[in-house]
Design a protein around this motif. Structure first.
Motif, mmCIF file in Angstrom:
data_model
loop_
_atom_site.group_PDB
_atom_site.id
_atom_site.type_symbol
_atom_site.label_atom_id
_atom_site.label_comp_id
_atom_site.label_asym_id
_atom_site.label_seq_id
_atom_site.Cartn_x
_atom_site.Cartn_y
_atom_site.Cartn_z
ATOM 1 N N TRP A 137 1.079 -1.038 0.300
ATOM 2 C CA TRP A 137 0.287 -0.581 0.243
ATOM 3 C C TRP A 137 1.172 1.278 0.631
ATOM 4 C CZ3 TRP A 137 0.163 2.911 4.632
ATOM 5 C CH2 TRP A 137 0.531 2.687 6.234
ATOM 6 N N LEU A 138 1.988 1.561 0.316
ATOM 7 C CA LEU A 138 3.117 2.570 0.608
ATOM 8 C C LEU A 138 3.541 2.709 -1.067
ATOM 9 C CD1 LEU A 138 4.050 1.887 4.168
ATOM 10 C CD2 LEU A 138 3.242 3.407 3.185
ATOM 11 N N ARG A 139 4.001 1.434 -1.626
ATOM 12 C CA ARG A 139 4.741 1.368 -2.507
ATOM 13 C C ARG A 139 4.075 2.433 -3.751
ATOM 14 N NH1 ARG A 139 5.741 -3.085 -0.467
ATOM 15 N NH2 ARG A 139 7.945 -3.863 0.368
ATOM 16 N N HIS A 140 2.411 1.904 -3.671
ATOM 17 C CA HIS A 140 1.166 2.042 -4.302
ATOM 18 C C HIS A 140 0.877 3.752 -3.893
ATOM 19 C CE1 HIS A 140 1.563 -2.503 -5.323
ATOM 20 N NE2 HIS A 140 1.613 -1.979 -6.507
ATOM 21 N N ALA A 141 0.851 3.972 -3.047
ATOM 22 C CA ALA A 141 1.120 5.092 -2.934
ATOM 23 C C ALA A 141 -0.617 5.271 -2.575
ATOM 24 C CB ALA A 141 0.932 6.349 -3.390
ATOM 25 N N ARG A 142 -0.973 4.128 -1.191
ATOM 26 C CA ARG A 142 -2.658 4.630 -1.442
ATOM 27 C C ARG A 142 -2.721 4.960 0.419
ATOM 28 N NH1 ARG A 142 -3.493 -0.677 -4.390
ATOM 29 N NH2 ARG A 142 -3.807 0.848 -6.293
ATOM 30 N N ASN A 143 -3.620 4.834 0.973
ATOM 31 C CA ASN A 143 -3.666 5.546 2.454
ATOM 32 C C ASN A 143 -4.553 4.214 3.538
ATOM 33 O OD1 ASN A 143 -3.279 8.338 1.489
ATOM 34 N ND2 ASN A 143 -4.735 8.650 0.367
ATOM 35 N N VAL A 144 -4.326 4.707 4.238
ATOM 36 C CA VAL A 144 -5.189 3.889 5.475
ATOM 37 C C VAL A 144 -5.861 4.357 5.972
ATOM 38 C CG1 VAL A 144 -4.444 1.840 6.381
ATOM 39 C CG2 VAL A 144 -3.769 1.776 4.794
ATOM 40 N N LEU A 145 -7.362 4.361 6.565
ATOM 41 C CA LEU A 145 -7.860 5.072 7.863
ATOM 42 C C LEU A 145 -8.191 4.180 8.831
ATOM 43 C CD1 LEU A 145 -9.258 7.602 8.718
ATOM 44 C CD2 LEU A 145 -11.061 7.008 7.217
ATOM 45 N N ILE A 146 -7.465 3.945 9.915
ATOM 46 C CA ILE A 146 -8.161 3.213 11.275
ATOM 47 C C ILE A 146 -8.904 3.681 11.827
ATOM 48 C CG2 ILE A 146 -7.236 2.130 13.102
ATOM 49 C CD1 ILE A 146 -4.621 2.167 11.834
ATOM 50 N N SER A 147 -10.075 2.812 11.374
ATOM 51 C CA SER A 147 -11.326 3.896 12.800
ATOM 52 C C SER A 147 -11.627 2.697 14.113
ATOM 53 C CB SER A 147 -12.346 4.195 12.059
ATOM 54 O OG SER A 147 -13.018 3.370 11.567
ATOM 55 N N GLY A 148 -12.447 3.057 15.031
ATOM 56 C CA GLY A 148 -12.729 2.352 16.202
ATOM 57 C C GLY A 148 -12.925 2.806 17.323
ATOM 58 N N ALA A 149 -13.913 2.632 18.351
ATOM 59 C CA ALA A 149 -13.527 2.693 19.545
ATOM 60 C C ALA A 149 -12.446 3.088 20.217
ATOM 61 C CB ALA A 149 -14.635 1.293 19.950
ATOM 62 N N THR A 150 -12.929 4.189 21.593
ATOM 63 C CA THR A 150 -12.364 4.653 22.180
ATOM 64 C C THR A 150 -11.742 3.726 22.570
ATOM 65 O OG1 THR A 150 -12.845 6.983 22.278
ATOM 66 C CG2 THR A 150 -11.344 6.699 24.086
ATOM 67 N N GLY A 151 -10.038 3.717 22.517
ATOM 68 C CA GLY A 151 -9.477 2.165 23.306
ATOM 69 C C GLY A 151 -9.195 1.429 22.922
ATOM 70 N N SER A 152 -9.245 0.942 21.389
ATOM 71 C CA SER A 152 -9.008 0.059 21.293
ATOM 72 C C SER A 152 -8.187 -0.130 20.341
ATOM 73 C CB SER A 152 -9.998 0.018 20.172
ATOM 74 O OG SER A 152 -9.883 1.250 18.947
#
Length: 181
Positions: A96-111
């Motif tokens: 994903w880095l080599r292809h210049a992609r983004n990652v979004l991590i979502s979740g509850a507080t403290g997860s």
């Protein structure tokens, strides 16, 4: 005398890994049983490993990770976290880095979002990518100050050169016009 002169020459050439390997071989009886080519191969491999270690240490220091000890090998796979092993494994591979992609991590507080982001950033640094961790509010403040003092374009150019920018706590509070711009 001759050995010390050679070691000094290697130091002047900045071959510090070889210096350590030679010093280690001097105290080892097993090294004396090896032929010239085998010993030279060991010295070169030690230099390469030493340089790789220094590069990774430099990248990790520059990354400014809040959880510097986080690494993908230590991920807690509890069922309550609902982490997909295959997905994390693919992210750890770095395509994903080599292809210049983004990652979004979502979740509850403290997860463990911050920890997971730091673990992926740590893995990226080990693979040779430049990384920077920053809390979004702090980044917005820095950019606003840079806009005021005329260094905004330089700061954006420096951010653009990064392979991975970890922006933590993004949009946890309402964003004003300055942040949106």
């Amino acid at each position: 005398m001759l050995t010390e002169h050679t070691l000094n020459q290697l130091r002047s050439l900045r071959l510090h890994g070889m210096v350590r390997a030679i010093e280690g071989q001097a105290t080892s009886t097993a090294a004396t049983a090896l032929g010239f080519h085998e010993r030279l191969t060991l010295l070169v491999q030690h230099e390469i490993a030493w340089r790789d270690d220094k590069r990774v240490a430099r990248l990790l220091k520059a990354a400014k990770l809040t959880v510097a000890s986080a690494c993908v090998e230590d991920i807690n796979w509890r069922a309550s976290r609902s982490l997909d092993r295959a997905l994390i494994g693919a992210l750890a591979g770095g395509d994903w880095l080599r292809h210049a992609r983004n990652v979004l991590i979502s979740g509850a507080t403290g997860s463990g979002k911050t920890w997971l982001a730091c673990a992926l950033a740590h893995q990226a640094a080990r693979m040779g990518f430049s990384v920077l961790y920053v809390r979004s509010a702090r980044l917005f403040d820095e950019l606003q100050v840079a806009h005021g003092d005329g260094s905004f374009a330089r700061r954006l150019a420096a951010l653009a050169k990064l392979d991975l920018l970890v922006s933590d706590d993004f949009a946890i509070s309402p964003m004003g016009p300055a942040e949106r711009n």
